[in-house]
Design a protein around this motif. Structure first.
Motif, PDB file in Angstrom:
ATOM      1  N   ASP A 125       0.844  -1.213   0.000  1.00 41.38           N
ATOM      2  CA  ASP A 125       0.000   0.000   0.000  1.00 41.38           C
ATOM      3  C   ASP A 125       0.869   1.249   0.000  1.00 41.38           C
ATOM      4  O   ASP A 125       0.594   2.220  -0.730  1.00 41.38           O
ATOM      5  N   GLU A 126       1.916   1.225   0.811  1.00 35.11           N
ATOM      6  CA  GLU A 126       2.799   2.389   0.896  1.00 35.11           C
ATOM      7  C   GLU A 126       3.613   2.552  -0.382  1.00 35.11           C
ATOM      8  O   GLU A 126       3.881   3.680  -0.817  1.00 35.11           O
ATOM      9  N   ARG A 127       3.976   1.441  -1.013  1.00 34.53           N
ATOM     10  CA  ARG A 127       4.695   1.508  -2.288  1.00 34.53           C
ATOM     11  C   ARG A 127       3.867   2.212  -3.349  1.00 34.53           C
ATOM     12  O   ARG A 127       4.371   3.059  -4.094  1.00 34.53           O
ATOM     13  N   GLU A 128       2.582   1.860  -3.419  1.00 36.04           N
ATOM     14  CA  GLU A 128       1.724   2.484  -4.420  1.00 36.04           C
ATOM     15  C   GLU A 128       1.482   3.955  -4.118  1.00 36.04           C
ATOM     16  O   GLU A 128       1.396   4.781  -5.027  1.00 36.04           O
ATOM     17  N   ARG A 129       1.371   4.294  -2.852  1.00 39.96           N
ATOM     18  CA  ARG A 129       1.227   5.704  -2.479  1.00 39.96           C
ATOM     19  C   ARG A 129       2.499   6.477  -2.832  1.00 39.96           C
ATOM     20  O   ARG A 129       2.440   7.595  -3.363  1.00 39.96           O
ATOM     21  N   LEU A 130       3.655   5.856  -2.571  1.00 37.58           N
ATOM     22  CA  LEU A 130       4.927   6.481  -2.921  1.00 37.58           C
ATOM     23  C   LEU A 130       5.057   6.631  -4.424  1.00 37.58           C
ATOM     24  O   LEU A 130       5.517   7.668  -4.917  1.00 37.58           O
ATOM     25  N   ARG A 131       4.655   5.606  -5.167  1.00 37.55           N
ATOM     26  CA  ARG A 131       4.736   5.668  -6.631  1.00 37.55           C
ATOM     27  C   ARG A 131       3.965   6.861  -7.167  1.00 37.55           C
ATOM     28  O   ARG A 131       4.466   7.619  -8.009  1.00 37.55           O
TER      29      ARG A 131
END
Length: 205
Positions: A125-131
């Protein structure tokens, strides 16, 4: 004929974060009996993709995994191998002993897989938000199936500029492809700080 160890491959790949090996390609290599093949699935828990089901059929295949990533236990240096008899029979009898604390911690982690699953979902979830944040900041971001992102930017000396602001990222610009960098997914606070620093870098050059 002596078996020859083909160069191992990582799945998903580092640093692209993508699963680049096709099953048919791997099977073609495995069916040549003089090949020993190692697939590094360090990010298996993130991609949910594996070749482990081929081990029973192909004794010249080995799958390596680690507790470093999904279990967030990089300090333990604990990994494990899934391998066929044909592969295990060619390994050196020498083994590296693990300390008792590392063994106990690894066993406890493996017995609490629900924590690992929650940890992985949080990171994804955090990876996609960071992306999305990196794309809004003007970086080209490669889709990832791991806990990191490969990005491209034309900002000169991008990694050095971030390092001056106490942010460390992987710099592939001088050793692989120009303008490419690897960014690990951190906590929400860390990722917000990273994006803010990148915005400041863009304003300053």
């Amino acid at each position: 004929m002596r078996s020859k160890l083909r160069r191992g491959a990582d799945y998903p790949n580092n640093p692209t974060g993508r699963c680049l090996i096709e099953r048919e390609q791997l099977i073609e290599v495995l069916e040549s009996s003089d090949n020993l093949v190692v697939i590094d699935e360090a990010y298996f828990e993130f991609s949910k993709k594996t070749f482990a089901d081929l081990v029973d059929k192909y004794p010249n295949l080995a799958i390596s995994r680690t507790l470093d990533k999904a279990f967030s236990l990089a300090g333990l240096r604990v990994s494990y191998l899934l391998a066929g008899d044909g592969f295990l029979g060619r390994l050196s009898p020498y083994s590296q002993a693990l300390g008792r604390p590392a063994c106990l911690a690894a066993i406890a982690a493996l017995e609490d897989k629900e924590y690992m699953f929650r940890n992985v979902e949080t990171i994804i979830d955090e990876r996609e938000r960071l992306r999305k944040g990196l794309e809004m900041a003007g970086l080209d971001v490669t889709p990832s199936e791991t806990n990191f992102l490969l990005v491209r930017t034309s900002i000169p000396e991008f990694a050095s500029r971030l390092r001056e602001r106490n942010i460390l990222i992987g710099d592939f610009s001088g050793i692989w492809l120009n303008d490419y960098y690897r960014i690990s997914v951190g906590s929400s606070l860390d990722n917000d700080m990273l994006i803010n620093k990148i915005v400041n870098v863009k304003k300053s050059y």
